[in-house]
Design a protein around this motif. Structure first.
Motif, short mmCIF file in Angstrom:
data_model
loop_
_atom_site.label_atom_id
_atom_site.label_comp_id
_atom_site.label_asym_id
_atom_site.label_seq_id
_atom_site.Cartn_x
_atom_site.Cartn_y
_atom_site.Cartn_z
N UNK A 1 22.70 -15.56 0.88
CA UNK A 1 23.42 -16.88 0.30
C UNK A 1 24.86 -16.80 0.91
N UNK A 2 25.77 -17.80 1.19
CA UNK A 2 27.11 -17.73 1.88
C UNK A 2 27.87 -16.86 1.16
N UNK A 3 28.79 -15.95 1.79
CA UNK A 3 29.70 -15.10 0.94
C UNK A 3 30.45 -15.39 0.08
N UNK A 4 30.94 -16.89 0.31
CA UNK A 4 31.76 -17.58 -0.78
C UNK A 4 30.89 -17.68 -2.13
N UNK A 5 29.74 -17.78 -2.08
CA UNK A 5 28.76 -17.98 -3.32
C UNK A 5 29.18 -16.92 -4.40
N UNK A 6 29.55 -15.67 -3.97
CA UNK A 6 29.70 -14.26 -4.80
C UNK A 6 30.94 -14.95 -5.56
N UNK A 7 31.87 -15.85 -5.53
CA UNK A 7 32.98 -16.18 -6.12
C UNK A 7 32.33 -16.60 -7.56
N UNK A 8 33.02 -16.10 -8.76
CA UNK A 8 32.46 -16.54 -9.96
C UNK A 8 31.27 -15.54 -10.34
N UNK A 9 30.77 -14.73 -9.47
CA UNK A 9 29.63 -13.88 -9.84
C UNK A 9 30.01 -12.77 -10.61
N UNK A 10 29.34 -12.15 -11.42
CA UNK A 10 29.76 -10.71 -12.04
C UNK A 10 28.46 -10.07 -12.34
N UNK A 11 28.51 -8.87 -11.90
CA UNK A 11 27.39 -7.96 -12.05
C UNK A 11 27.65 -7.39 -13.41
N UNK B 1 19.73 -1.40 -12.78
CA UNK B 1 18.65 -0.66 -13.38
C UNK B 1 17.78 0.07 -12.36
N UNK B 2 17.97 1.58 -12.41
CA UNK B 2 17.57 2.46 -11.49
C UNK B 2 16.42 3.33 -11.92
N UNK B 3 15.52 3.38 -10.85
CA UNK B 3 14.28 4.16 -11.19
C UNK B 3 14.17 5.43 -10.13
N UNK B 4 13.59 6.35 -10.49
CA UNK B 4 13.24 7.55 -9.47
C UNK B 4 12.09 7.88 -8.98
N UNK B 5 11.62 7.86 -7.89
CA UNK B 5 10.22 7.74 -7.40
C UNK B 5 9.91 9.14 -7.28
N UNK B 6 8.69 9.82 -7.29
CA UNK B 6 8.15 11.01 -7.23
C UNK B 6 8.55 11.67 -5.98
N UNK B 7 9.02 10.89 -4.95
CA UNK B 7 9.55 11.43 -3.48
C UNK B 7 11.15 11.75 -3.60
N UNK B 8 11.46 11.50 -4.86
CA UNK B 8 12.99 11.70 -4.90
C UNK B 8 13.85 10.42 -4.61
N UNK B 9 13.16 9.41 -4.04
CA UNK B 9 13.88 8.38 -3.96
C UNK B 9 14.12 7.52 -4.95
N UNK B 10 15.24 6.67 -5.02
CA UNK B 10 15.49 5.93 -5.98
C UNK B 10 15.51 4.50 -5.62
N UNK B 11 15.17 3.67 -6.58
CA UNK B 11 14.96 2.26 -6.51
C UNK B 11 15.97 1.39 -7.43
N UNK B 12 16.48 0.18 -7.00
CA UNK B 12 17.20 -0.47 -8.09
C UNK B 12 17.13 -1.96 -8.19
N UNK B 13 17.44 -2.32 -9.27
CA UNK B 13 17.32 -3.84 -9.52
C UNK B 13 18.84 -4.00 -10.00
N UNK B 14 19.48 -5.08 -9.48
CA UNK B 14 21.07 -5.58 -9.88
C UNK B 14 20.57 -6.94 -10.59
N UNK B 15 21.50 -6.78 -11.74
CA UNK B 15 21.59 -8.32 -12.71
C UNK B 15 22.94 -8.71 -12.53
N UNK B 16 23.11 -9.80 -12.23
CA UNK B 16 24.32 -10.57 -12.14
C UNK B 16 24.34 -11.78 -12.83
N UNK B 17 25.46 -12.49 -13.16
CA UNK B 17 25.76 -13.62 -13.58
C UNK B 17 26.39 -14.60 -12.84
N UNK B 18 26.34 -15.82 -12.90
CA UNK B 18 26.83 -16.97 -11.74
C UNK B 18 27.12 -18.09 -12.81
N UNK B 19 28.43 -18.32 -12.99
CA UNK B 19 28.83 -19.54 -13.73
C UNK B 19 28.30 -20.65 -13.10
#
Length: 172
Positions: A61-71, A75-93
């Protein structure tokens, strides 16, 4: 301590933090959580919003699309090999809608440096580390105005001194 969810909704206001702790050599997992209406310190909100440029980059997305976004959460998960995974939830008006667009990023894992494929960028992992520090501060009691009587500023010292002189607060 392994964080599994860090969320903030400024309209309620409500902070939700979930985490897990292992006991008995990993044979037992304790799950903890906080749901609080205490507003977080500004650095907590900044740590959430810091994901916006990375999400725009990830989603092409263009950088200016972030205007009006809010995180709203991570959500974070922890794998057996100790690495993390994540999903980010945002709202855009949206101009022509009564409700915002809800964006969930694809699940991204930390790279071990030898993997090929798509992984969370180093910048995203740095932001996750910072957000987890802010979540720990929130758990430890740091809120929007919690530092007033903890000292460290002229105003806090002046107020604490006046309250101490009045017999309301024990001297430090």
């Amino acid at each position: 301590m392994k964080f599994t969810k860090i969320k903030y909704n400024p309209k309620e206001p409500k902070v939700t933090i979930r985490w897990e702790e292992s006991r008995k050599g990993g044979a037992e997992t304790l799950r903890h959580g906080i749901d609080s209406k205490d507003r977080p310190e500004p650095a907590f909100i900044d740590a959430l919003e810091a994901f916006i440029p990375e999400v725009c980059r990830l989603l092409d997305l263009p950088a200016d699309y972030g205007k009006g976004m809010a995180v709203r959460g991570v959500s974070i998960n922890h794998e057996e090999d100790l690495r993390r995974g994540l999903v980010i939830t945002l709202l855009k008006g949206l101009l022509d809608a009564n409700a915002p667009l809800i964006i969930n990023t694809p699940h991204l894992r930390e790279s071990d440096g030898e993997d090929s494929g798509v992984f969370a960028s180093a910048a995203m992992i740095k932001r996750l580390d910072n957000l987890e520090r802010m979540a720990q501060r929130y758990i430890d009691g740091h809120r929007e105005q919690s530092d007033l009587f903890l000292g460290g500023s002229d105003l806090a010292d002046e107020v604490a001194g006046a309250l101490s002189d009045a017999g309301v607060l024990e001297p430090a």
